[in-house]
Design a protein around this motif. Structure first.
Motif, PDB file in Angstrom:
ATOM      1  N   LEU A   1       0.827  -1.210   0.000  1.00 44.68           N
ATOM      2  CA  LEU A   1       0.000   0.000   0.000  1.00 44.68           C
ATOM      3  C   LEU A   1       0.862   1.261   0.000  1.00 44.68           C
ATOM      4  N   ILE A   2       2.034   1.188   0.622  1.00 48.72           N
ATOM      5  CA  ILE A   2       2.957   2.329   0.591  1.00 48.72           C
ATOM      6  C   ILE A   2       3.319   2.690  -0.844  1.00 48.72           C
ATOM      7  N   VAL A   3       3.610   1.659  -1.642  1.00 43.22           N
ATOM      8  CA  VAL A   3       3.971   1.898  -3.041  1.00 43.22           C
ATOM      9  C   VAL A   3       2.789   2.463  -3.818  1.00 43.22           C
ATOM     10  N   VAL A   4       1.605   1.899  -3.586  1.00 48.96           N
ATOM     11  CA  VAL A   4       0.427   2.347  -4.331  1.00 48.96           C
ATOM     12  C   VAL A   4       0.099   3.801  -3.994  1.00 48.96           C
ATOM     13  N   ILE A   5       0.072   4.139  -2.699  1.00 49.37           N
ATOM     14  CA  ILE A   5      -0.236   5.506  -2.286  1.00 49.37           C
ATOM     15  C   ILE A   5       0.808   6.468  -2.814  1.00 49.37           C
ATOM     16  N   GLY A   6       2.074   6.040  -2.809  1.00 54.36           N
ATOM     17  CA  GLY A   6       3.129   6.896  -3.349  1.00 54.36           C
ATOM     18  C   GLY A   6       2.949   7.176  -4.828  1.00 54.36           C
ATOM     19  N   GLN A   7       2.549   6.150  -5.583  1.00 56.36           N
ATOM     20  CA  GLN A   7       2.318   6.359  -7.013  1.00 56.36           C
ATOM     21  C   GLN A   7       1.115   7.268  -7.257  1.00 56.36           C
ATOM     22  N   ILE A   8       0.048   7.076  -6.488  1.00 60.97           N
ATOM     23  CA  ILE A   8      -1.133   7.937  -6.654  1.00 60.97           C
ATOM     24  C   ILE A   8      -0.794   9.379  -6.311  1.00 60.97           C
TER      25      ILE A   8
END
Length: 373
Positions: free
Chosen positions: A297-304
């Motif tokens: 989720l850290i990666v996903v939120i960072g990309q968003i």
């Protein structure tokens, strides 16, 4: 035979003239160098003086942030009620919203305290058993020895811990004082910002008012745009994190979402740190699988945040390269800790917008409305 006359002195080569042997480019660089040194000394002295009043500076900064948020609300309410009453309603509404969020967090923690203790104890036991198995193969008494060492460390440094707690209480008083001063400034900025702006312009020479108005207007537009944008980004991140943690069954989803909201005010590094805390909570309560999902989720939120929210929401207000943002955050954190990391990006954005406005030479009225309008 007569000897030839000596040549005039002016015709002889000036071998001792050092300037004739220094290239022109080096002389120009040296001229700029001492000027830059002088400017650096002045800036260093100015920041040293301001450092003695950093609490006042932080209070004024927070007052400007509150003003940027509440001023549109107060302007909308002022269409239906007197201006002082509109400002009071906006300020009280904001305080109720903040205190309500804190009360919700406190109630959530209080309701889940018993269950959290059991989940954390069970989770730590699971982690210990996994570390005792292959491939780690830690001895069974390793954690018992660690607990005894932690207890001995706490008992040996009891006086230091007590003094730290006392200093923490004094810090709390300082924080409350800064918040009270920030609210005091925000009330007057929101209510009579135009009059204060008019008074400030009247103190300047006539020839400097136009350029000052141009720079100040650009600075305020950038600052308010950044404030509104970062609030929207932080709220979006907090909602996404809260929904994801609630769906995964991670305890303390609401407090962790609030932590994500606050951490989002530090660009690039704030959200990963908050989600790392959430991953630790998930590891202790739900096991490594859920913790890995939170790490993803850290990666996903960072990309968003990096590829969707910031380009769409904040590109019109803050036009800074990501490398500049990263350097500003790190430099601010090194210089002034967490406060410096929060202030660095809007400060750099404001300085850059003022430079562009003055370089472009756009005109603006020096008297009349404040930059907030």
């Amino acid at each position: 035979m007569s000897t030839p006359p000596d040549p005039p002195v002016s015709a002889l080569p000036r071998l001792n003239d050092a300037g004739s042997r220094v290239p022109g480019g080096l002389r120009t660089a040296a001229a700029y160098a001492w000027r830059l040194i002088a400017v650096g000394i002045v800036v260093r002295v100015a920041f040293s003086v301001l450092g003695q009043f950093h609490r006042i500076a932080v209070a004024v900064f927070l007052g400007l942030v509150i003003t940027a948020v509440l001023r549109p609300v107060a302007g909308l309410l002022a269409q239906f009620m007197p201006r002082p009453l509109a400002v009071a309603a906006a300020l009280i509404g904001g305080m109720v919203l903040v205190l309500g969020a804190l009360a919700l967090v406190g109630e959530t923690v209080a309701d889940q305290r018993t269950g959290l203790e059991k989940e954390f104890v069970a989770g730590i036991d699971r982690i210990e058993r996994r570390l005792e198995e292959p491939p780690f193969r830690l001895p069974a008494d390793a954690f018992d020895d660690l607990q005894s060492r932690i207890g001995k460390l706490l008992s040996d440094h009891r006086s230091t811990i007590i003094s730290t707690a006392v200093s923490g209480a004094s810090r709390l008083v300082e924080v409350l004082t800064v918040l009270a001063l920030a609210l005091f400034c925000a009330v007057f900025f929101t209510h009579s910002g135009e009059k204060q702006w008019q008074w400030l312009c009247d103190q300047l020479p006539d020839r400097a008012r136009q350029r000052f108005a141009v720079g100040a207007g650009a600075a305020w537009r950038t600052f308010t745009g950044y404030t509104h944008g970062i609030l929207l980004v932080a709220a979006t991140n907090a909602v996404l994190v809260g929904i994801a943690l609630f769906a995964l069954g991670v305890p303390l989803a609401v407090p962790l979402a609030l932590l994500e909201f606050l951490a989002a005010f530090i660009p690039l590094i704030g959200s990963p740190i908050a989600l790392a805390v959430a991953a630790v909570v998930a590891l202790a309560s739900k096991g490594p699988l859920i913790a890995l999902v939170v790490v993803a989720l850290i990666v996903v939120i960072g990309q968003i945040e990096g590829h969707l929210l910031h380009p769409i929401v904040m590109s019109w207000a803050v036009r800074l390269h990501p490398v500049v943002v990263a350097l500003a955050v790190v430099g601010g954190a090194v210089a002034a800790g967490v406060i410096g990391a929060v202030v660095a990006v809007p400060l750099v954005a404001v300085v850059w917008s003022v430079y562009q406005a003055l370089r472009g030479g756009t005109g603006a009225p020096a008297r009349g409305a404040a930059p907030a309008d």
